[in-house]
Every structure is written in structure tokens, then in C-alpha cells.
Design a protein around this motif. Structure first.
Motif, PDB file in Angstrom:
ATOM      1  N   ALA A  68      42.331  47.560  35.151  1.00  0.00           N
ATOM      2  CA  ALA A  68      43.710  47.985  34.908  1.00  0.00           C
ATOM      3  C   ALA A  68      44.450  48.175  36.230  1.00  0.00           C
ATOM      4  O   ALA A  68      45.645  47.849  36.345  1.00  0.00           O
ATOM      5  CB  ALA A  68      43.723  49.276  34.096  1.00  0.00           C
ATOM      6  N   ARG A  69      43.763  48.669  37.241  1.00  0.00           N
ATOM      7  CA  ARG A  69      44.383  48.792  38.570  1.00  0.00           C
ATOM      8  C   ARG A  69      44.608  47.428  39.201  1.00  0.00           C
ATOM      9  O   ARG A  69      45.627  47.196  39.862  1.00  0.00           O
ATOM     10  CB  ARG A  69      43.508  49.652  39.483  1.00  0.00           C
ATOM     11  CG  ARG A  69      43.439  51.106  39.098  1.00  0.00           C
ATOM     12  CD  ARG A  69      42.859  51.929  40.226  1.00  0.00           C
ATOM     13  NE  ARG A  69      41.558  51.445  40.660  1.00  0.00           N
ATOM     14  CZ  ARG A  69      40.399  51.902  40.205  1.00  0.00           C
ATOM     15  NH1 ARG A  69      40.405  52.865  39.286  1.00  0.00           N
ATOM     16  NH2 ARG A  69      39.259  51.423  40.642  1.00  0.00           N
ATOM     17  N   GLN A  70      43.679  46.506  38.995  1.00  0.00           N
ATOM     18  CA  GLN A  70      43.823  45.189  39.617  1.00  0.00           C
ATOM     19  C   GLN A  70      44.989  44.407  39.003  1.00  0.00           C
ATOM     20  O   GLN A  70      45.596  43.576  39.684  1.00  0.00           O
ATOM     21  CB  GLN A  70      42.533  44.370  39.466  1.00  0.00           C
ATOM     22  CG  GLN A  70      41.274  45.092  39.902  1.00  0.00           C
ATOM     23  CD  GLN A  70      41.399  45.806  41.227  1.00  0.00           C
ATOM     24  OE1 GLN A  70      41.885  45.252  42.213  1.00  0.00           O
ATOM     25  NE2 GLN A  70      40.963  47.060  41.260  1.00  0.00           N
ATOM     26  N   ARG A  71      45.321  44.670  37.756  1.00  0.00           N
ATOM     27  CA  ARG A  71      46.432  43.952  37.121  1.00  0.00           C
ATOM     28  C   ARG A  71      47.783  44.326  37.711  1.00  0.00           C
ATOM     29  O   ARG A  71      48.776  43.660  37.441  1.00  0.00           O
ATOM     30  CB  ARG A  71      46.418  44.196  35.618  1.00  0.00           C
ATOM     31  CG  ARG A  71      45.278  43.474  34.894  1.00  0.00           C
ATOM     32  CD  ARG A  71      45.378  43.614  33.385  1.00  0.00           C
ATOM     33  NE  ARG A  71      44.348  42.833  32.714  1.00  0.00           N
ATOM     34  CZ  ARG A  71      43.157  43.309  32.379  1.00  0.00           C
ATOM     35  NH1 ARG A  71      42.854  44.575  32.645  1.00  0.00           N
ATOM     36  NH2 ARG A  71      42.258  42.545  31.787  1.00  0.00           N
ATOM     37  N   LYS A  72      47.843  45.396  38.499  1.00  0.00           N
ATOM     38  CA  LYS A  72      49.072  45.704  39.219  1.00  0.00           C
ATOM     39  C   LYS A  72      49.344  44.692  40.321  1.00  0.00           C
ATOM     40  O   LYS A  72      50.477  44.544  40.774  1.00  0.00           O
ATOM     41  CB  LYS A  72      48.985  47.106  39.834  1.00  0.00           C
ATOM     42  CG  LYS A  72      48.835  48.224  38.819  1.00  0.00           C
ATOM     43  CD  LYS A  72      48.729  49.565  39.516  1.00  0.00           C
ATOM     44  CE  LYS A  72      48.552  50.702  38.516  1.00  0.00           C
ATOM     45  NZ  LYS A  72      48.430  52.016  39.185  1.00  0.00           N
ATOM     46  N   VAL A  73      48.297  44.002  40.742  1.00  0.00           N
ATOM     47  CA  VAL A  73      48.413  43.056  41.854  1.00  0.00           C
ATOM     48  C   VAL A  73      48.177  41.627  41.384  1.00  0.00           C
ATOM     49  O   VAL A  73      48.898  40.710  41.773  1.00  0.00           O
ATOM     50  CB  VAL A  73      47.413  43.413  42.976  1.00  0.00           C
ATOM     51  CG1 VAL A  73      47.516  42.437  44.123  1.00  0.00           C
ATOM     52  CG2 VAL A  73      47.659  44.831  43.459  1.00  0.00           C
ATOM     53  N   TYR A  74      47.182  41.409  40.541  1.00  0.00           N
ATOM     54  CA  TYR A  74      46.816  40.071  40.105  1.00  0.00           C
ATOM     55  C   TYR A  74      47.348  39.819  38.696  1.00  0.00           C
ATOM     56  O   TYR A  74      47.430  40.733  37.880  1.00  0.00           O
ATOM     57  CB  TYR A  74      45.294  39.888  40.110  1.00  0.00           C
ATOM     58  CG  TYR A  74      44.648  40.106  41.456  1.00  0.00           C
ATOM     59  CD1 TYR A  74      44.654  39.110  42.420  1.00  0.00           C
ATOM     60  CD2 TYR A  74      44.033  41.312  41.771  1.00  0.00           C
ATOM     61  CE1 TYR A  74      44.064  39.304  43.656  1.00  0.00           C
ATOM     62  CE2 TYR A  74      43.432  41.517  43.002  1.00  0.00           C
ATOM     63  CZ  TYR A  74      43.450  40.507  43.935  1.00  0.00           C
ATOM     64  OH  TYR A  74      42.870  40.702  45.154  1.00  0.00           O
TER      65      TYR A  74
END
Length: 745
Positions: A427-433
């Protein structure tokens, strides 16, 4: 008589026996299928004649190739003997196998031979593709300029592939002479089209290396004028016998700086491009002469001139090493930007950490050696006693697979206890990817059954089994026998030893993650700094994304409406004087003062506060703050909205202690009840600026003259007409209070 039988007579041409020989190959006594005989009877004789001529054409092409390459024999090249090991370099070079048709290999071999024979220190990068390198460098540059806005650019740079050619035929990195760029042209005539192509490719490669070196020099604290990477450009013409330009005149290309960083000539002068021709590649002696003439002597002369002018280039071998390390890690995909929830301690006081603790932390995650060597394998069993190391390895491996192949589907089978850990991480990575949609997380061990809901016969699917799943290692092996790709994590070392035979039969590799602990601990976790640097920072959602170009257009105005009477009346709106407003001539040039305008948007005040805390530092001479519309529209509480605005303004002043901060008041609306609440908020903002003059020194900007039809009904965004009036209001406030230094409080 059919139409096919009439074709020879209609042609009106006399066919010779040789011309029609291919048509008359079949004798009357031969048996042939009726279908083939009918198809050949329908073929025009001229068609057979064309095929005969083309066969002769290809035979002549083969003969010409043999003429140009006498060592290559058409009847012998499929039966070649291995080359003896005792041959000299010249004999090895003359060995007929293999035959290289491209001349790029000759250029590379010439430099490799020079490095071995003369001891010249070199790093050779043949066919160097620098697209990913350029994108990663752009991301780093944007993070230190655009702050939170760089996240969108990160998605654009790293998740999308540029289809244009970003390749240099040969890059030579020398510790003393810098970077040598080579564009190889397999031609015997260097015409205008090839010349233009060479210029374009060399300029692109030069820009990439220059940007990387400039960033490294800035990190070390050097100025651009005193520290610049030496870059030289060459065009290699292995088939050209004479230099394309007579009288020793070399091709020049326009650029942003000279080849030498210490040159005292104009920064817009042309750069020199040297040539490497066929004569220079005949043998090692000729190539050594070219190296001395084209590289050593010009560089030595530049160094002497720089020392005489007391302007030596500070881009030494230490900075060159940093550049080489960065290039190697990006090319090998050894750096993975990862978003983590918390960050390590910064060199700040305890009070400052409460305000400067970033909410979004993008770290440079370096792959561990044991993980990096096996990340591209399809069938792996990973053994470790550390549960946290297993979970982190699963997260990094899954993220790496998804980023390198957006079509690949990843299925993670884990326990109920570990599922929230993986869901929170991605969920944190979807802020970037934006390419993490093909990930599925299961807690049911039967999800990978062959008769289950999801197939296991898909070649593009990878299954990852956590060590904490409900099932033994033997049960996992029974289910993965039909799978094409899978990763199995386990803590059961004794069972791994028992299944050694089955692992060998299934071509499964065993990796022990607990090996090389000291080497893995050498690479710490590094957080990428995120900062904003601009001339005007707008903290508001009042201006939409589509109006950015209009802002850059309206900010060029030199005359604005005079609002001095409103400020002299202590913020009281005078409709009579507003109808007789006069133009005010600015005492500064807004085009030069506001070259760069950037925005921090977030809607509510809490979101804007979060956006600010994502940054490590902010640099902006002028800051415009217009907040509160979103909160007031939802809560209808003027007191609470006023308190939130004061907290946000105090946080901005702590980030920007030396900036000119403008606190914009809220605008009038059509509803009388809403205007009453807005007036209460505006009165509180004006009193807040007056009371905190010595501590914060913020200036309020009045918007009483903006009509309700200048913005949307909720007051969240301006119309194009209202945007023009609002920008004039900002320019007047900057001129009246910052430039002319009029007192507001």
C-alpha cells in the motif's frame, strides 16, 4: 481456349529456350500431382525468368562478400578448428573464426588491446544504453527541486520506457582524461545525414553524463565553474580512409560548455569532435599514435592552461569513482527505491523533529549479495532462521519482479499473521509505483491447487510461499511440481537436506540467506532527501493543475490594480474606492523574480500539513498561503478553521524562516450566512498577523474585491477571470510590502 493459354501470344514477345527452361523441367513421362502441374502451367514465363535473375543476383552478392572477406570461405566456414592458445596477439587477430561484419567490435578491441599493452586505466562500456540511467538521474534531480511533486515524475521516469534510441556505441571512462564518447559509423562516406545523426547521439550521451557529474559535484560542495567532468566526443569511421574534413579541420557541435572545464572561452562556443578512421585501426602502433595525438596531447595542454590560470578542475578520480559506482548500480538494477513508514533519526533537535519528520520516506534499498545473485532464478528454495529477513526479502523480490515485468502475475501465499504486513508494505509502494496491480496475497494453502480457482499452468505467474504458512515443506513441494516458477521460503533446514534429491530432479536452487552476514550489514539504508526549491511557493488548492500555464502568463504583468486604499483602511472594504481603482506600476520585474513557481496541494489543512512534512527542506523567497476553504465548507466552524490555519502558518514559518510569507484571506460567497463565517475567519487571520509580527512576521493579503463569481461555489478553485485578478493581487502585495517595504502592522 482459356485465358491462360492465350497469355504467351498476348505478350507479343519471343521467348528464348534459356528463358523458358525452368518452365519445361517436367518431362511427359514424369508423374506429378495434378495440382502442382496446374499451378506451374498457370505461371507466366516471365515470372520464372525473374526468379532466375534473382538467383544469379544472390550468387553475385555471395561472391562479392567472399571478395571483401578473403579469410572467409563459403564451403569451409562450417568446419572450423579451435584456435591454439600459444598464438600471438597479431595471429589471434588474423584467425578466420569468428568473422565480424560490424566494425564496432574493431573499435572496442583496439581500446582493449591498448589498455592491456600500455597499461592505460580504462573502463569500457560498449553499446552503452543510458536510458534508465538518465531516468534515474532525472528522478534524483526532481526530488531535490520539486519535492512531493517529484512522485508523479518518478512514475513517469521509472515506470515508462522511452522508445527512442539512447545508446552510445562506446564509452571509455579514464581516471585522468574523463569520459570519451564514440559514435561508430559503418560507412565509407561520411555524408551530411550521418553527420547529423552522430551529432544528435553524442549530444544526448554528453548531456546524460554531464548531468550525473554535475549532481555529484554539487553533493561534494563544488561550484559548476570549478568542477566539471571532462567529456570528449569522437566519431569512429573504420571504413573511411581519409579524414572527412581537410586541413585538419574537425567537426564541431554546439553545446552548453567546452570540452575542458577550465577553459576561459565562452560557454556557448562550439565543441570539437575528433575522428578515428581506418588507418588508425590498422595495428596497435597506429592506434597508439592516434591516442597520443587525439587524447593525451590535447588533455595535457588543457591541464597546463588550467594550472597557469590557477583554475584547476576539481573533478578528480574520487568523484569519478562515485560516478562509476552510481552507473554500475543503476545499470545492474541494484538500487530499488522503497517507501517505508518510518525513518531513522536526523541531525535535528528534539523540538525540530516534531515538525521536520517526513511522512513519506523513499529509501534507496540495495540488494543483498545473496539475494541479488538469485533474484532472476525461476525455482528457488531460500533458507533462513530470521523471520524478518524472510518477510523483507519477499517484499523486495515481489516488488522487483513487478517493476521489471509488468505483465507478470505474482501470488504470495502467507499466514494470516503476515498478510497485514505485506498489504501495508505494498500500500505504501502504490504511492510511488503504478504497476503493482498483478499482485495477489492468499492465506489459503489450497489456492495453488491444480483444480482450484487459479491455474498453476500460466508461464507468466510466479508463486511465493512464506515460511509461516500452514503446511510443511514436503507438502509445498508436492504442490509446486507442475509450476513453472516459484520461490519457497523456509526455516526447516533438516527437511531441506532430506529433499535434496527432489530439488535436484526439479532443478531447484538452494540459497542460504544467513550467509555473508558481515558483507550484507555493510550496506545501510539510505533515505532520499526530498526538498522544494523555487521562487514562488503556492500552498493552496485555489489554482488547479490546468491553470498552471495561465499563472505563468499572468505573472508577467508589470501593472496591476492599486489596492493600497484597502490596506490603509485596516482591511475594511470600500466599494466606492474600489470602483475608482487605478493601475499601479510595479517596482520589480515579476518575470525575472518568479522564474519558478511550484505548488503544494492537499485539500484540507491536515493534508497540506502532511504534504509539508514530507519534505526535508524548502527554499522559496516568497510563499503564498491560501487555505481553509475545504475545512470551512465541511465543518462550518470558524474558530476551529482559524486555529488550523495558524498551526499551518507557524509550520511554514519554521520551514522558511527567511521567506516573505503572504497569508491570503478567504473570499466572499453568495450566501450571507457563509460570508459571516468567512468574515470571522478573516478577522482572526488579520489579528494573528498583527499579534505575531515579532515572532512570525507574516503579511495578510486582502481579497475583499474578488466577486463571488470569480471562484467556484465552494470557494475551492478560481475561474480564469478570477485567477487574473488574484495574481494581480499577489503581485501588488509583493511590490507594496516586500519591495517598497511599506508597513502593514
Amino acid at each position: 481456349m482459356s485465358a491462360v493459354e492465350l497469355q504467351p501470344e498476348m505478350s507479343g514477345q519471343i521467348m528464348t529456350p534459356n528463358d523458358v527452361k525452368p518452365v519445361l523441367q517436367n518431362q511427359p513421362g514424369q508423374t506429378e500431382p495434378v495440382q502442382n502441374q496446374d499451378s506451374k502451367s498457370q505461371q507466366h514465363p516471365l515470372h520464372q525468368y525473374d526468379l532466375t535473375i534473382m538467383q544469379k543476383f544472390y550468387d553475385l552478392c555471395l561472391a562479392k562478400f567472399n571478395e571483401q572477406n578473403p579469410k572467409w570461405k563459403p564451403n569451409e566456414w562450417m568446419h572450423m578448428n579451435p584456435m591454439p592458445a600459444h598464438l600471438s596477439w597479431e595471429q589471434k587477430y588474423e584467425w578466420p573464426n569468428p568473422t565480424c561484419l560490424s566494425q564496432k567490435q574493431r573499435v572496442y578491441e583496439a581500446f582493449a588491446r591498448l589498455a592491456r599493452e600500455s597499461g592505460e586505466p580504462m573502463i569500457l562500456l560498449p553499446n552503452f544504453e543510458y536510458g534508465d540511467l538518465m531516468n534515474f538521474d532525472r528522478f534524483l534531480q526532481s526530488m531535490r527541486q520539486d519535492g512531493i511533486n517529484s512522485i508523479g515524475k518518478y512514475k513517469h521516469f521509472l515506470n515508462s520506457k522511452d522508445m527512442r534510441k539512447t545508446e552510445c556505441d562506446l564509452v571509455v571512462i579514464h581516471p585522468r582524461y574523463g569520459v570519451l564518447l564514440f559514435e561508430v559509423k559503418d560507412c565509407d562516406h561520411f555524408d551530411v545525414k550521418r553527420r547529423s545523426s552522430a551529432k544528435t547521439h553524442l549530444n544526448q550521451a554528453r548531456s546524460c553524463f554531464d548531468s550525473i557529474a554535475r549532481f555529484i559535484a554539487e553533493v561534494k560542495g563544488f561550484q559548476l565553474s570549478e568542477c566539471r567532468l571532462p567529456i570528449s566526443e569522437f566519431v569512429a569511421l573504420p571504413n573511411v580512409t581519409e579524414c572527412p574534413f581537410s586541413n585538419n579541420q574537425n567537426m564541431t557541435v554546439k553545446g552548453d560548455h567546452n570540452t575542458s572545464a577550465s577553459s576561459t572561452t565562452s560557454s556557448r562556443s562550439s565543441r570539437q569532435v575528433n575522428f578515428l578512421i581506418k588507418k588508425d585501426l590498422e595495428n596497435s602502433a597506429e592506434f597508439a599514435k592516434w591516442w597520443t595525438r587525439s587524447v593525451i596531447e590535447p588533455k595535457t595542454q588543457q591541464f597546463q592552461l588550467a594550472e597557469a590560470a590557477n583554475k584547476p578542475n576539481k573533478f578528480d578520480v574520487n568523484l569519478m569513482n562515485l560516478m562509476v559506482g552510481f552507473i554500475n548500480n543503476v545499470k545492474n538494477n541494484s538500487i530499488l527505491p522503497v517507501v517505508y513508514a518510518q525513518t531513522e533519526d536526523f541531525a535535528l533537535s528534539q523540538e525540530a523533529k516534531e515538525h521536520f519528520q517526513p511522512a513519506l520516506n523513499i529509501h534507496a534499498e540495495f540488494f543483498k549479495p545473496t539475494h541479488e545473485k538469485c533474484r532472476s532464478w525461476s525455482k528457488v528454495v531460500l533458507l533462513s532462521k530470521d523471520t524478518e529477513k524472510i518477510r523483507r526479502t519477499i517484499c523486495l523480490q515481489t516488488l522487483w519482479l513487478l517493476l521489471n515485468d509488468s505483465q507478470k502475475k505474482i501470488s504470495v501465499v502467507c499466514s494470516e499473521l503476515n498478510k497485514p504486513y505485506y498489504e501495508e508494505f505494498f500500500a505504501r509502494q502504490r504511492k510511488v509505483y503504478n504497476s503493482l496491480n498483478n499482485l495477489r496475497i492468499y492465506t489459503n494453502f489450497h489456492s495453488c491447487d491444480s483444480n482450484g480457482q487459479h491455474t498453476i499452468k500460466n508461464n507468466g505467474e510466479v508463486w511465493i510461499f512464506d515460511s509461516a504458512i500452514n503446511g510443511s515443506l514436503r507438502e509445498v513441494f508436492e504442490r509446486v511440481k507442475e509450476m513453472k516458477s516459484y520461490w519457497i521460503f523456509t526455516e526447516q533446514e533438516d527437511l531441506v537436506a532430506q529433499l535434496n534429491t527432489e530439488m535436484t530432479n526439479l532443478d531447484v536452487n538452494l540459497v542460504k540467506l544467513d550467509n555473508e552476514v558481515k558483507q550484507e550489514e555493510f550496506m545501510p539504508l539510505i533515505k532520499f532527501p526530498m526538498r522544494v526549491k523555487c521562487d514562488l511557493l503556492v500552498v493552496s488548492d485555489l489554482i488547479s493543475y490546468q491553470q498552471t500555464n495561465l499563472v505563468n502568463k499572468f505573472v508577467k504583468s508589470n501593472t496591476v490594480l492599486n489596492q493600497a486604499m484597502n490596506y490603509q483602511n485596516n482591511g475594511q472594504y470600500d466599494r466606492y474606492h474600489s470602483q475608482q481603482q487605478q493601475l499601479h506600476q510595479l517596482k520589480f520585474n515579476p518575470t525575472k523574480k518568479f522564474r519558478s513557481i511550484k505548488f503544494i496541494r492537499g485539500g484540507s489543512i491536515d493534508n497540506l500539513r502532511t504534504q509539508l512534512k514530507m519534505h526535508d527542506s524548502i527554499v522559496a523567497p516568497v510563499v503564498l498561503v491560501h487555505v481553509g476553504d475545504e475545512d470551512l465548507f465541511k465543518t462550518r466552524d470558524s474558530t476551529k478553521t482559524h486555529e488550523h490555519i495558524k498551526e499551518l502558518t507557524t509550520l511554514i514559518r519554521e520551514y522558511l524562516p527567511n521567506s516573505f510569507v503572504i497569508l491570503s484571506t478567504l473570499m466572499r460567497r453568495r450566501s450571507r450566512s457563509e460570508n459571516g463565517i468567512i468574515n470571522d475567519v478573516n478577522k482572526g487571520l488579520i489579528n494573528f498577523c498583527r499579534q505575531t509580527k515579532s515572532e512570525l512576521n507574516c503579511f495578510y493579503m486582502l481579497n475583499n474585491h474578488l466577486e463571488p463569481n470569480f471562484h467556484t461555489q465552494e470557494g475551492r478553485q478560481l475561474t480564469n477571470k478570477g485567477l487574473r485578478v488574484y495574481i494581480d493581487n499577489v503581485l501588488f502585495a509583493v511590490d507594496y510590502f516586500l519591495v517598497r517595504n511599506n508597513k502593514q502592522h
